[in-house]
Design an enzyme around this catalytic site. Sequence first.
Site, short mmCIF file in Angstrom:
data_model
loop_
_atom_site.label_atom_id
_atom_site.label_comp_id
_atom_site.label_asym_id
_atom_site.label_seq_id
_atom_site.Cartn_x
_atom_site.Cartn_y
_atom_site.Cartn_z
NE ARG A 1 -3.58 0.42 0.22
CZ ARG A 1 -4.54 0.36 -0.69
NH1 ARG A 1 -4.77 1.41 -1.47
NH2 ARG A 1 -5.25 -0.73 -0.85
CG LEU B 1 -6.56 -7.02 5.53
CD1 LEU B 1 -7.72 -7.79 6.14
CD2 LEU B 1 -6.93 -6.55 4.14
CG HIS B 2 -5.92 0.08 3.49
ND1 HIS B 2 -5.22 1.26 3.41
CD2 HIS B 2 -6.75 0.07 2.42
CE1 HIS B 2 -5.61 1.94 2.34
NE2 HIS B 2 -6.54 1.24 1.72
CB CYS B 3 -0.52 -1.29 5.93
SG CYS B 3 -1.21 -0.07 7.07
NE ARG B 4 0.53 -5.84 7.83
CZ ARG B 4 0.54 -6.51 8.98
NH1 ARG B 4 0.36 -7.82 8.98
NH2 ARG B 4 0.71 -5.87 10.12
#
Length: 579
Positions: free
Chosen positions: A137, A365-368
């Site tokens: 991300r 989760l969003h960061c990855r």
Amino acid sequence: MKKFFYYLLTAFFAINLGQINAQNNTLPNNGLTHKMSDSEKLNMGFLSKNTFSTNPPVGPVRNIAEFEPAEAVIIAYLNGFGLPYSVIKDLSNTGKIIIIAKSSNQSSIMTSLNSNGVNTANCSFLTATAIDSWWTRDYTGWFIADSSNRVQVVDFTYNRPRPNDDASTALEANLLGITMFGMDLVHTGGNYMCDGYNNAISTVLVDEENTSLTEIQIQQTIHDYLGINNYMIRPDAQGAYIEHIDCWAKLLAPDKILVDSVPATDPRYSQYEAAAAYFASTICPYGYNYKVTRVLIAGSAETSTAEPYSNSYIFNNRVFVPIKGGTSAAHDTAALIAYRKAMPGYIVKGYTASGGAVWYGTDALHCRTHEIADRQMLYIEHYPLYGLINSSTGYDINAKVVSYAGNAIENNYPIIVYKVNQSGTWDSIPMTYASYLSYHGNIPTQNSGDTVFYYIKAKDVTGKLAYHALMGKADPYFFIADGTNIGTPELYINPVISFFTYPNPSKGNFFVFLNSNHSDNASIQISDITGKLIYNDNFDFETGMNQKIINLNNVAQGIYIINIETASERIFKKVTIIK
């Protein structure tokens, strides 16, 4: 001599970073956390700003939002995944997965994916000679539709001294066969979100990391490369080291945003409330204030119990929400319910972390994960009707429809799909070609007080479909017919103040939409037909359209009277509650 020192420093940087990674290269993500290590802080002066800078794309351009159609999600493998296999499995059944990985790891990766039930037919690799971290991300590029209506990608200087990560967007562009534009700006994906309508949001971190630029220059750069006309740079509500917008807020649609909520005892309570209030009073692209959803988290501090609900990922028709389990079970459930209410039609599912993939309040989760926009996208641009509309000639619906693959639009498309009132039957009307990429349709005039629900459906000659609203009939637009006098989408019953409720009938939860030509305070009282008061509250409203959520879940089925009263006006309406 200057070149000698430059190369000497560059070599020192590379050796130093290599030693850091070598010390931890058997650990998931090389042992890195989202917080920079002390050694990385020393290397921050070696960010390769300007190295990949290019001219901006020829405008106009449109920055594609996360919630728009995506053909793939890009993740990374570094001695493990940053995601539990339960997430990867569901991602693989929603679309394609592109995995950044070294060639030497790819065979074992496929074995692990197969053994964990992942649909490997939808998995492929982006081969990298080296990888610094799994936060795709943060370091992969942002997608645009350029002036020729083709999907391209914009890169930036990653705000971490991780050169292998920073090189990933060039590899991605080459793999996809698209053009990469290099933006001369230090940034990170976790601190950026856009709505597809030329609006974007970041925290003040973007100012802090580009001290050589004024905020006006930053705004201009974002406009030139991404087409953003309204770049909202906001204070960081969370107050953690990371300062990423995706750690406390998330755009769910062009008119919807989720903002975390913390207990009143939290030291950052006022910052979270101010953030929510800002968006609740800000006009969305559709012309009314953002619809703000709140989810309660345990607190703003980065602790082992931090709840990262805003750090979710939207991948086509699914929402992947990181949850904690255990003592957070009640908050987990409430967060999932909030997402489902805000996003009808989506499959919303919670995922606990496992293995080396731990969820944090500043990294989940969003960061990855990072979406790759659908290069074959059939795009619809539309500004929906809303409120009370007076018209004797029907209700005009206008839209722009374009295939980013260059395909023609199927005959008799696009169409307007609509129904009158909740109990109505869906019907459709074809739209006619008006001018370049533009289409027009008209919903027939309805009786005063009728609620008209509608969405647009498009289809190209390959059979590809698109909807606006994105979930079609599950979450359509709506407006209220108000007589047959020609007018505009505004509320005018009383020259000073007016309101309507939606839905009506309801099961007890409904919105009051209030329109006024001045700001004021109103009391809202709701009584049953015997006159017994069952609800009493005050409501501060501003000039224009306002909204307030009413919850009457605990009252019996029946007809109730809403009385909204200000110093100069008093208006009554009936609402019906059914169980």
